[in-house]
Structures are given as structure tokens and as C-alpha cells.
Design a protein around this motif. Structure first.
Motif, mmCIF file in Angstrom:
data_model
loop_
_atom_site.group_PDB
_atom_site.id
_atom_site.type_symbol
_atom_site.label_atom_id
_atom_site.label_comp_id
_atom_site.label_asym_id
_atom_site.label_seq_id
_atom_site.Cartn_x
_atom_site.Cartn_y
_atom_site.Cartn_z
ATOM 1 N N MET B 1 0.845 -1.191 0.000
ATOM 2 C CA MET B 1 0.000 0.000 0.000
ATOM 3 C C MET B 1 0.885 1.246 0.000
ATOM 4 O O MET B 1 1.708 1.427 0.885
ATOM 5 C CB MET B 1 -0.865 -0.025 1.253
ATOM 6 C CG MET B 1 -2.240 0.519 1.033
ATOM 7 S SD MET B 1 -3.145 0.544 2.577
ATOM 8 C CE MET B 1 -3.757 -1.130 2.645
ATOM 9 N N ILE B 78 -3.668 -3.843 9.702
ATOM 10 C CA ILE B 78 -5.022 -4.065 10.205
ATOM 11 C C ILE B 78 -5.023 -5.406 10.927
ATOM 12 O O ILE B 78 -4.167 -6.257 10.679
ATOM 13 C CB ILE B 78 -6.054 -4.047 9.056
ATOM 14 C CG1 ILE B 78 -7.465 -3.851 9.614
ATOM 15 C CG2 ILE B 78 -5.991 -5.308 8.222
ATOM 16 C CD1 ILE B 78 -8.369 -3.081 8.715
ATOM 17 N N LEU B 124 5.389 -12.216 11.684
ATOM 18 C CA LEU B 124 5.011 -12.823 10.406
ATOM 19 C C LEU B 124 4.734 -11.727 9.368
ATOM 20 O O LEU B 124 5.173 -11.798 8.222
ATOM 21 C CB LEU B 124 3.754 -13.677 10.633
ATOM 22 C CG LEU B 124 3.585 -14.944 9.808
ATOM 23 C CD1 LEU B 124 4.808 -15.827 9.897
ATOM 24 C CD2 LEU B 124 2.352 -15.699 10.285
ATOM 25 N N THR B 128 7.902 -11.510 6.656
ATOM 26 C CA THR B 128 7.575 -12.241 5.429
ATOM 27 C C THR B 128 6.829 -11.354 4.445
ATOM 28 O O THR B 128 6.609 -11.747 3.315
ATOM 29 C CB THR B 128 6.685 -13.454 5.715
ATOM 30 O OG1 THR B 128 5.438 -13.002 6.225
ATOM 31 C CG2 THR B 128 7.342 -14.382 6.710
ATOM 32 N N ARG B 129 6.410 -10.156 4.910
ATOM 33 C CA ARG B 129 5.683 -9.223 4.059
ATOM 34 C C ARG B 129 4.356 -9.783 3.574
ATOM 35 O O ARG B 129 3.837 -9.369 2.537
ATOM 36 C CB ARG B 129 6.538 -8.832 2.851
ATOM 37 C CG ARG B 129 7.805 -8.146 3.247
ATOM 38 C CD ARG B 129 7.728 -6.746 2.759
ATOM 39 N NE ARG B 129 8.915 -6.010 3.108
ATOM 40 C CZ ARG B 129 9.419 -5.067 2.333
ATOM 41 N NH1 ARG B 129 8.850 -4.791 1.186
ATOM 42 N NH2 ARG B 129 10.461 -4.385 2.719
ATOM 43 N N ILE B 130 3.811 -10.763 4.276
ATOM 44 C CA ILE B 130 2.448 -11.196 3.967
ATOM 45 C C ILE B 130 1.530 -10.100 4.492
ATOM 46 O O ILE B 130 1.713 -9.642 5.614
ATOM 47 C CB ILE B 130 2.115 -12.526 4.660
ATOM 48 C CG1 ILE B 130 3.111 -13.596 4.255
ATOM 49 C CG2 ILE B 130 0.705 -12.968 4.318
ATOM 50 C CD1 ILE B 130 2.915 -14.894 4.987
ATOM 51 N N PRO B 131 0.550 -9.668 3.701
ATOM 52 C CA PRO B 131 -0.317 -8.591 4.178
ATOM 53 C C PRO B 131 -0.994 -8.970 5.494
ATOM 54 O O PRO B 131 -1.403 -10.118 5.686
ATOM 55 C CB PRO B 131 -1.360 -8.455 3.063
ATOM 56 C CG PRO B 131 -0.756 -9.094 1.887
ATOM 57 C CD PRO B 131 0.194 -10.137 2.366
ATOM 58 N N ILE B 133 -3.844 -8.364 6.567
ATOM 59 C CA ILE B 133 -5.226 -8.835 6.435
ATOM 60 C C ILE B 133 -5.246 -10.354 6.277
ATOM 61 O O ILE B 133 -6.090 -11.041 6.847
ATOM 62 C CB ILE B 133 -5.931 -8.136 5.243
ATOM 63 C CG1 ILE B 133 -7.323 -8.718 4.984
ATOM 64 C CG2 ILE B 133 -5.157 -8.239 3.959
ATOM 65 C CD1 ILE B 133 -8.349 -8.266 5.925
ATOM 66 N N VAL B 134 -4.300 -10.897 5.521
ATOM 67 C CA VAL B 134 -4.295 -12.344 5.288
ATOM 68 C C VAL B 134 -3.890 -13.087 6.557
ATOM 69 O O VAL B 134 -4.536 -14.057 6.967
ATOM 70 C CB VAL B 134 -3.339 -12.703 4.128
ATOM 71 C CG1 VAL B 134 -3.252 -14.201 3.961
ATOM 72 C CG2 VAL B 134 -3.790 -12.053 2.847
ATOM 73 N N VAL B 135 -2.810 -12.611 7.194
ATOM 74 C CA VAL B 135 -2.344 -13.286 8.408
ATOM 75 C C VAL B 135 -3.432 -13.261 9.473
ATOM 76 O O VAL B 135 -3.719 -14.282 10.118
ATOM 77 C CB VAL B 135 -1.064 -12.618 8.950
ATOM 78 C CG1 VAL B 135 -0.614 -13.296 10.231
ATOM 79 C CG2 VAL B 135 0.044 -12.675 7.916
ATOM 80 N N LEU B 137 -6.670 -12.804 9.082
ATOM 81 C CA LEU B 137 -7.819 -13.635 8.683
ATOM 82 C C LEU B 137 -7.557 -15.080 9.082
ATOM 83 O O LEU B 137 -8.424 -15.768 9.613
ATOM 84 C CB LEU B 137 -8.032 -13.577 7.172
ATOM 85 C CG LEU B 137 -9.102 -12.659 6.595
ATOM 86 C CD1 LEU B 137 -9.127 -12.773 5.088
ATOM 87 C CD2 LEU B 137 -10.450 -12.975 7.177
ATOM 88 N N GLY B 138 -6.330 -15.535 8.813
ATOM 89 C CA GLY B 138 -5.958 -16.888 9.206
ATOM 90 C C GLY B 138 -6.015 -17.054 10.718
ATOM 91 O O GLY B 138 -6.558 -18.039 11.231
ATOM 92 N N MET B 139 -5.486 -16.046 11.449
ATOM 93 C CA MET B 139 -5.502 -16.097 12.910
ATOM 94 C C MET B 139 -6.932 -16.148 13.428
ATOM 95 O O MET B 139 -7.237 -16.853 14.389
ATOM 96 C CB MET B 139 -4.822 -14.853 13.505
ATOM 97 C CG MET B 139 -3.339 -14.918 13.640
ATOM 98 S SD MET B 139 -2.768 -16.443 14.384
ATOM 99 C CE MET B 139 -3.227 -16.176 16.085
ATOM 100 N N SER B 141 -9.538 -17.495 12.110
ATOM 101 C CA SER B 141 -10.151 -18.824 12.068
ATOM 102 C C SER B 141 -9.436 -19.791 13.002
ATOM 103 O O SER B 141 -10.057 -20.675 13.576
ATOM 104 C CB SER B 141 -10.240 -19.345 10.639
ATOM 105 O OG SER B 141 -8.992 -19.691 10.164
ATOM 106 N N ILE B 142 -8.121 -19.593 13.192
ATOM 107 C CA ILE B 142 -7.408 -20.468 14.128
ATOM 108 C C ILE B 142 -7.915 -20.249 15.560
ATOM 109 O O ILE B 142 -8.251 -21.194 16.283
ATOM 110 C CB ILE B 142 -5.885 -20.221 14.057
ATOM 111 C CG1 ILE B 142 -5.341 -20.673 12.692
ATOM 112 C CG2 ILE B 142 -5.158 -20.950 15.177
ATOM 113 C CD1 ILE B 142 -3.907 -20.300 12.445
#
Lengths: 314, 326
Positions: B1, B78, B124, B128-131, B133-135, B137-139, B141-142
């Protein structure tokens, strides 16, 4: 972007899927039966339909978090138009789907007209559309649909669930549009470099509007199938759908940064997730345990992608 | 962004600077006052002690969580898993309390857990530069799946009275309100006057410029997420102790309410600007709106639609302001 690299990701995914299917089949003898597989296809269709559009959205570098809410809103409108306004059911279905498509168009309009990041715009409409569904329905469910309506969610054509035909046809159309048409190439170009795409004369805003509207339309279609399958309408329908959809798309090799991804990959990703869900359930893992697995798979898949592809940043 | 920090207005009077710097906060504050006057005039019971008490004390945990969320958004990220995290923290705290552990253990262990979990999420995201929002979102559900499969949504009750920190009333005011006010003040001083606080704005404004200025953006992001974990932890404890029972599930839509509070409080969704005072005011504003809907006999089912509209309006106003600033 090279073709060989795309093929590689999808080959890995295909191999993974086959391995998962073999392992799951050996864990439970109920897994690899025609009946179970067709039933799983039935369950996969709603997420699958939305995931096709979401692939386009993410390839442009955007995201749509509101798809689950659009599904819920369309379902509620369908019920309200039919039961409370007394419209004939076919008209109620058409009108509700029109509203769902319009909700998607509104997403696209906010994103393109006001330059709002897709994440934030659809986070707002996630709340707005779900709120409208709750407000309109006042948490009352609608049931008592006529028998013929259940065909969309429960019927079969030539022994295959109706919605699986729907998903199949939509998949072919999406794959052709994304892979073989100027529209598909524009989609990739926008995701790879939006400014460059604009300067190359690609109609960026129009393309995005079409894509977000399509996401609304397919969410609405999924809503009709969903209502028909479960025979009742409730305002919390489709809650959390966006997570399943995005997980499938990203697992299928579509880059969350845009510019890369295929429909075949998405379909493979969806099959892998559905197989894991079903296989784990059959081997005794409870429904909520499978949500954990999906979360882990999502983070894991992107982590692996990021490790292989260190040069790209956010 | 890609992000551009809005330029600080120069060459204006101190008053204009104050209005410019706190514009959104003033708007939110005036909205609260306006709501109290109008709704109070229509239905005087809105101004009763019990109702004002429940507006402030009952929603303090949202304001506290929004402090951390504001820092996350100011840093350009976020977290959509905060609601699930608060549910998990409340359940851990309640379980420790009824299992006979000392009260201070039941208070601190969940907060530490929250800091560690979010620190890992931050690592993370940063390295790792994973956005985010994705990390997250995964968290989400975990945490959600993990919580429900571990507890099956069981209710926790019969917690020892000395554990119920949110219900204590020093000097007649619920302690949750003290937490909200004191943490807001500390956090706003911290983010404004410490090196780390200012580096949050720098990273959210322009990551590469921040790096060139000698800031380690990765470390800042990990730090912000850990801090956010601290505030979410406190929020979880307040949430766990405000009622006599804890339902060990994820409070529905909590993440959305928290994010909305931050955004409406003036934190720009593009990162780089905003204050934590605004988010606390916005959390109070929502509580007022929710309560006002009830007192005006409007169905509470419309609340979320109102929130959605408010996010949308604020975001559009933010974009318009930025366009003008250019």
C-alpha cells in the motif's frame, strides 16, 4: 510472469490434492464413494461460485470482504420480496439477484470513483450489507418455499447435483474470460501495474466495475442456491464466507498482491479445502477443528509462496 | 500500500492548528454531546445514572481494544482477529479464575499470552511481508475454531468476586472507566512523545522514508502488534469480568466495532495519521448510538447497518480531505 512458473504452482497443487484424496480415502472408506464426492461437490458450489469472481478481484490487486454479506442480503431480500411483498417467486429471485449485483457494483463504484482501498471499502460494506440484512429481516427467518424451488439446491441433472452443473459452466466461462480474452488480459495488467495499465489505454475503472459487479452477481447466485439447499432464509447466512473464498483463491496460487492467478488454480484450491474439511470430519475431527486447519493452510500457503518469491513486497 | 502522510498545516494560529489537528475528534465529541441532548430530551431515561453507567462501563473494553487497533492502523496495518483474541483471553482468564489460581495469575497470564500471540503475528507480517489482512484472517479462524473446539461454547460462571476487576468501583466509578481513561491518556502521550510512538507514524506514513530516517520498520511493526496485544489483553480481562458469566465463544462482530471505532475516531485507513483519543471517543459514540436506538424504540437490528454507513461516510470524508490536501 512466466508460464512455466504458473504451471509449476498448479502442478504442485494438483499433486497435493491427489495425495490428500488418497490419504483421506485410506482414512475412511466412506470418503471415496460417488455419493460422498457428489455431495461434497454440492457443498462446494456456493463457495466455488463466489471464488471464481474473487479470483478476478484479487488478480486486479483488490479484495472483496463483503461477499458473505451480499449473500446474506440477497437471501433475505429473496424471502422478503416473496413472502412479505407477495411477488411471484421467480420475480423475487430475479429482483433479489439484481440487488445483490447492485451491491457488488456499489463496491466497485466506491473503490474506483473515490479511490478507497478495496479492503476498507468492502469492510465497510461488509458491515452495511449484513446490517441491512439484519435490519430488514429483524432476525426473522422465512420458510415454506414451494417444492420446485428446491431444485436449485437439491435437484439433480443426469445424476449430478444441479449446482455442480452451474459451477462447472461458470468455471468454464470464467477460465475463458480470464485466460483468453482482452478483458482477462486487462485484469492481469491492472494487477501487475495499475498506472501502467491506465497509460496503456486500458479502461481500468470500467474493468474493475465489471469485476466487482460480477462478484455481487455470483454471490447472489450462490445465495439462491444456498436458500434452496437449506430451504430457509436467515440473516446470518454466508457469515465468514469471505474467509473460505479467499483461502481457496490464495491457496490456488493467486497472488494477494495482484497480477497473477488462474481459475484452474482456484478450482484446485477449492477441491483441496473441501476434501480436507470432509476428510477430517469423516475421520472424527469436529467442525470447529476444521476451521483451525483452514486458517493454518491459508497462512502456510502464503508463507510458502512468500519464501519462494522474496523479491515481491507489499 | 503506498501511502502519503498529509502535510502538517503551517503558518496558522494555534487555534487553527488545534482544529486542524483534532478535527475528527472534535466532530466525534460534539456528536456525543448532541446525542445526549437530543435523545435525553426525547426520553429522559436515556440520561439516568444506570444508562450512562452502562454506556461508559459496558463499552470501556471496546475503547481499550480500539487504542491498540488505532496504533496498528496508524502503522499501516489491520487486525481482523482482535474479536476472536478477546474471546480467547476472556475464556483463559475465566478458566484460570475458577480453577483456583491466584487472581493476579488469572489477570496477567492471558495478557502475556495476548502479547506473545500478537507479537508472532507482527513478526510474520513484518518479516515475510504477507499482508496483515491475510495473516489475521488466518488467525481469526485459528483462534475461533480453537476456542470453540476446546470449550464447545460452554459458560463459565461462579468466578471469585475478587477476580471481577471491571465491576469494582473505587470512588463510586466503575474501574473499567478508569482503565479506559488512564490507558487512553498514557497511550496518546506515548504515541506522541516517545521515539517509538513517533516511529509508528513514520512507518505508516512511508515505510521506505522511515527506513532512510534510521528507523527499523520491521522492529516497529512487531512492537506495534505486541502493544496491540497488550491492549487487547486488557480489553479481554475487562470483557471477562464485567458480567457474572463468560460465554466462551467469539463475541460476534467485535473486530468490526473496534476497527470502526478507530477509523471514525480519525485514524486514516491509509496509515500515518490519527490519534487514540479519537478512537476512544468513537467507541463511546457507538455505545451512545446503540443505546439511543433502544431508547428511541428503533430496533437494535439496524445498529450494524448504521455502523457500516458511518465507516463508509468517514472513509469517504477522509479520501476527500486527502484529495484537497494535495
Amino acid at each position: 510472469m512466466t508460464l512455466s512458473r504458473l504451471l509449476r504452482h498448479e502442478t504442485i497443487l494438483a499433486v497435493l490434492t491427489v495425495i490428500a484424496l488418497i490419504v483421506l480415502a485410506s482414512l475412511s472408506d466412506k470418503f471415496f464413494t460417488t455419493e460422498n464426492l457428489l455431495n461434497q461437490g454440492r457443498l462446494m458450489s456456493e463457495v466455488g461460485l463466489v471464488a471464481l469472481a474473487m479470483t478476478f478481484v484479487i488478480v486486479t490487486g483488490g479484495i472483496d470482504l463483503s461477499v458473505g454479506s451480499i449473500l446474506g442480503l440477497t437471501a433475505i431480500l429473496l424471502g422478503v420480496f416473496w413472502k412479505n411483498l407477495g411477488l411471484p417467486l421467480p420475480a423475487a429471485i430475479a429482483l433479489a439477484m439484481l440487488c445483490g449485483t447492485f451491491a457488488g457494483w456499489v463496491n466497485g463504484y466506491i473503490i474506483t470513483r473515490f479511490n478507497v482501498p478495496a479492503l476498507i471499502a468492502t469492510l465497510a460494506t461488509l458491515a452495511l450489507y449484513r446490517g441491512l440484512a439484519e435490519g430488514i429481516s429483524q432476525a426473522r427467518s422465512v420458510r415454506g418455499y414451494p417444492e420446485w424451488f428446491f431444485f436449485f439446491g437439491q435437484g439433480e441433472v443426469l445424476g449430478v447435483p444441479f449446482q455442480l452443473w452451474l459451477l462447472g459452466i461458470a468455471t468454464v466461462i470464467a477460465a475463458v474470460v480470464l485466460g483468453l480474452t482482452p478483458f482477462g488480459r486487462a485484469t492481469y495488467a491492472i494487477g501487475a501495474n495499475e498506472t501502467a495499465a491506465r497509460f496503456s489505454g486500458i479502461r481500468v475503472n470500467a474493468t474493475k466495475l465489471w469485476i466487482y459487479s460480477a462478484a455481487g452477481f455470483l454471490s447472489a447466485l450462490a445465495a439462491v442456491v444456498f436458500v434452496s439447499r437449506v430451504t430457509t432464509t436467515r440473516s446470518d447466512m454466508g457469515t465468514g464466507l469471505e474467509l473460505d473464498v479467499i483461502t481457496g483463491v490464495v491457496l490456488g496460487g493467486t497472488s494477494i498482491f495482484g497480477g497473477r492467478g488462474t481459475i484452474i488454480g482456484t478450482v484446485l484450491g477449492l477441491i483441496l479445502i473441501q476434501a480436507l474439511k470432509n476428510g477430517l470430519a469423516l475421520s472424527g475431527v469436529k467442525g470447529d477443528g476444521t476451521i483451525v486447519v483452514i486458517g493454518l493452510v491459508l497462512i502456510g500457503a502464503i508463507l510458502v509462496g512468500a519464501l519462494f518469491d522474496k523479491n515481491r513486497g507489499g | 500500500m503506498t501511502v502519503e502522510a498529509s502535510p502538517a498545516p503551517l503558518g496558522r494560529s494555534a487555534f487553527q492548528r488545534f482544529i486542524g489537528g483534532y478535527g475528527q475528534e472534535i466532530v466525534v465529541f460534539l456528536s456525543i454531546v448532541f446525542l445526549f441532548i437530543v435523545v435525553g430530551a426525547i426520553n429522559p431515561r436515556f440520561l439516568s445514572d444506570t444508562n450512562i453507567n452502562s454506556i461508559f462501563a459496558g463499552n470501556a473494553y471496546i475503547a481499550v481494544a480500539a487504542i491498540g487497533m488505532s496504533m496498528i492502523i496508524i502503522a499501516g496495518h489491520i487486525d481482523v482477529s482482535v474479536g476472536a483474541l478477546i474471546g480467547v483471553i476472556a475464556t483463559i482468564a475465566g478458566t484460570l479464575a475458577v480453577s483456583g489460581y491466584p487472581v493476579w495469575v488469572a489477570w496477567t497470564v492471558p495478557v502475556l499470552f495476548s502479547i506473545v500471540v500478537n507479537g508472532l503475528v507482527g513478526a510474520l507480517v513484518a518479516y515475510t511481508r504477507i499482508p496483515s489482512i491475510v495473516v489475521t484472517l488466518g488467525m481469526l479462524s485459528i483462534l475461533k475454531g480453537g476456542l470453540i473446539s476446546a470449550t464447545a461454547g460452554a459458560w463459565i460462571s461462579d468466578m471469585p468476586p475478587e477476580f471481577m476487576i471491571a465491576q469494582m468501583r473505587p470512588f463510586g466509578i466503575p474501574s473499567a472507566v478508569y482503565f479506559m481513561v488512564i490507558l487512553t491518556i498514557i497511550a496518546s502521550l506515548f504515541i506522541r512523545y516517545t521515539d517509538f510512538g513517533r516511529s509508528i507514524y513514520a512507518v505508516g506514513g512511508n515505510m521506505e522514508a522511515a527506513r532512510a530516517a534510521g528507523i527499523n520498520p520491521e522492529r516497529t511493526v512487531v512492537g506495534v502488534f505486541a502493544l496491540h496485544g497488550f491492549f487487547a489483553g486488557i480489553a479481554g480481562i475487562l470483557f471477562a469480568t464485567q458480567l457474572q458469566v463468560i460465554q466462551s465463544t467469539v463475541p460476534p462482530n467485535l473486530e468490526l466495532t473496534v476497527i470502526t471505532a478507530s477509523v471514525i475516531g480519525g485514524v486514516s485507513i491509509l496509515g500515518g495519521t490519527g490519534t487514540v483519543i479519537g478512537s476512544t471517543l468513537a467507541a463511546i459514540l457507538f455505545a451512545c448510538i446503540g443505546s439511543a436506538l433502544i431508547f428511541l424504540n428503533v430496533s437494535a437490528y439496524w445498529l450494524r447497518a448504521v455502523l457500516g454507513l458511518m465507516i463508509l461516510a468517514t472513509v469517504l470524508a477522509d479520501m476527500a480531505r486527502r484529495r484537497r490536501a494535495k
